[in-house]
Write an enzyme that holds these catalytic residues in place. Sequence first.
Site, PDB file in Angstrom:
ATOM      1  CG  ASP A  88      89.982   7.488  63.832  1.00  0.00           C
ATOM      2  OD1 ASP A  88      91.087   7.916  63.482  1.00  0.00           O
ATOM      3  OD2 ASP A  88      88.987   7.483  63.101  1.00  0.00           O
ATOM      4  CG  HIS A 100      90.642  12.954  65.738  1.00  0.00           C
ATOM      5  ND1 HIS A 100      89.799  11.875  65.732  1.00  0.00           N
ATOM      6  CD2 HIS A 100      91.013  13.161  64.450  1.00  0.00           C
ATOM      7  CE1 HIS A 100      89.661  11.436  64.489  1.00  0.00           C
ATOM      8  NE2 HIS A 100      90.389  12.201  63.690  1.00  0.00           N
ATOM      9  CD  GLN A 104      89.483   4.757  60.371  1.00  0.00           C
ATOM     10  OE1 GLN A 104      88.612   5.535  60.736  1.00  0.00           O
ATOM     11  NE2 GLN A 104      90.360   5.059  59.429  1.00  0.00           N
ATOM     12  CE  LYS A 122     100.324  11.191  53.866  1.00  0.00           C
ATOM     13  NZ  LYS A 122      99.402  10.153  53.393  1.00  0.00           N
ATOM     14  CG  HIS A 180      93.099  13.535  61.443  1.00  0.00           C
ATOM     15  ND1 HIS A 180      91.771  13.229  61.290  1.00  0.00           N
ATOM     16  CD2 HIS A 180      93.237  14.813  61.011  1.00  0.00           C
ATOM     17  CE1 HIS A 180      91.136  14.271  60.778  1.00  0.00           C
ATOM     18  NE2 HIS A 180      92.010  15.247  60.608  1.00  0.00           N
ATOM     19  NE  ARG A 209      87.307   4.684  55.363  1.00  0.00           N
ATOM     20  CZ  ARG A 209      88.518   5.044  55.744  1.00  0.00           C
ATOM     21  NH1 ARG A 209      89.572   4.669  55.024  1.00  0.00           N
ATOM     22  NH2 ARG A 209      88.713   5.787  56.826  1.00  0.00           N
ATOM     23  CB  CYS A 259      87.598  12.974  61.377  1.00  0.00           C
ATOM     24  SG  CYS A 259      88.645  11.771  60.590  1.00  0.00           S
TER      25      CYS A 259
END
Length: 617
Positions: free
Chosen positions: A362, A364, A360, A444, A490, A342, A313
């Site tokens: 991902d 945005h 991911q 979310k 996100h 992680r 992000c």
Amino acid sequence: MVSSVTQSPQDVKDTQEYERIRHTCAHVLAMAVQKLYPGTKVAIGPVTETGFYYDFDSPVNFTPEDLEKISVQMRRIIKANLPVIREEVERTEIRQEIEKNHEIYKLEILARIPEGETITRYFIGSPDILQGENSEPSLFANTSLQPSENNTWWDLCAGPHINSTGEINPQAFALLNVAGAYWLGDENKPMLQRIYGTAWHTKEELELYLKQREEALRRDHRKIGQELNLFSIQDDAGGGLVFWHPKGSLIRHIIENYWKNSHLEAGYQLLYTPHLANLDLWKTSGHYDFYRENMFESMDIENQAYQIKPMNCPFHVLTYKNQLHSYRELPIRVCELGTVYRYERSGALHGLMRVRGFTQDDAHIFCLPEQIAPEILEVLNLTEKILSDFGFKNYEVNLSTRPDKFVGKDEVWKLATIALQDALQAKGWDYVIDEGGGAFYGPKIDIKIEDAIGRRWQCSTIQVDFNLPERFDMEYVDSNSSRQRPIMIHRAIFGSLERFFGILIENYAGDFPLWLAPVQVKLLPVSDDVRNYAEFVADNLKKSGIRVEIDNTGERLGKQIRAAELEKFPVVGVIGKKEVESQSLSIRTRKSGDLGILTIPELKQKLQLTIDSKSVI
């Protein structure tokens, strides 16, 4: 047609009742173990999605025979119909009782309960019932958690539980297996024995679950991944790091290309960002303060601290901030297959499902407040298309609203929550509202997909964020030439490539649809005399984009066919002298069986139609 799965109030009530039954069954398990094996210390015993487990530190290594003995003892406790009683306790007093019984793990649990928080314990049995004519005091003799001479069993617990052990159906629970588990998932702490169990309302429900569980074990992605040589976790490189083998890498390549093309068509822009950044970036984003326990240690580079990224992000935010944007440019949609790292304790690692390095999918979206609802709807449409193409049609949808602790203004939260609801309603999907379940930075939508044997997997998520735009001082110029904050959304559809690949393996049991199969056609020459023709066929198919291999083992045809079955090739082409003479192939598929004799053009046409439609041949 997509059907969305939701929970009615009755479903929620049933779920809560199952949790109470399973939680109490875990306590009955611990009680039975301490009765049968004196000296055993108890750790934790939570409820899982379909059952429960309890961790034990015991001088005995539990075997399947022990599980049978424990099950018999549990049924005696259930038959006694003993009350389950909640009691609030004072910290100092309960510590003394735990210390007296040398329950070291309970001392740790007690220490983790914040000061001022109510501490509770739950009893099984009571002095009153033990004095009744139906009592069985021998059940409770020699249990280590025994605070008085009352021969009752208790454990520190927040609950909830059922009212008595008799509410558990003695024919509807089962102990499943024993596994090793580090205390609190920390490899530096003692290894305990974890006994898994399950409990249901009826014997029929239990039998159905056990059948599904057996099927799940058959589909285990770790086993199939090894059998089909798709991936590995190499101990020499450290735990939780995935090595994609050639066939697995080819499937990943297919998934990535599909994902990129789908997003480009939907108006997204592709990004590639670094794998690490200055630690100050993660302090600005808040990850250093709120997510530090899940981040690896920072490294020193030229006297500056750098952090390997746990999230994509902040990198997407910096890309947005590289230039000032006008409201006319919004929405701006960016996406990346970004690999993050992680820290997961080794005890929590699980194949592809829980790893330390993963990619991911991902994306945005930076938009105006009034664009939230239409953008969310477009995300839902894209999610439906992608999940459907991979074979997932049924979903459970949850809308999570503002928690007690949050950032942002009330009116913006209300606007965003209504926008998510409007998008779901426009999509026509049923959903469950999870009151207070949103992230601190925004509401979310979470989507769980249902696989071939009815299990649900959390994959897709859509989150509105008021936090990062504020932290990074993001701006756009509105129609009045003033600076405003954009809304940040996100979203991920797969969640991660690794976990999604694991779900795919288990959903298809390794029998991938033709468009995903690493090898789509396996050619089986019956003798060396026809090998030149087999090479000709393979070259012809490859020029049309068909992934093909020739069996070069020289084995008899029967053995070649059995090997092709084990390796789960979707299409097998047998080539003998007759096929050479007719310039054709004898075709068999895993799903439809014998398709007969096909010419090369006929086979290519049939394959291409199946690939394009992402269907089964």
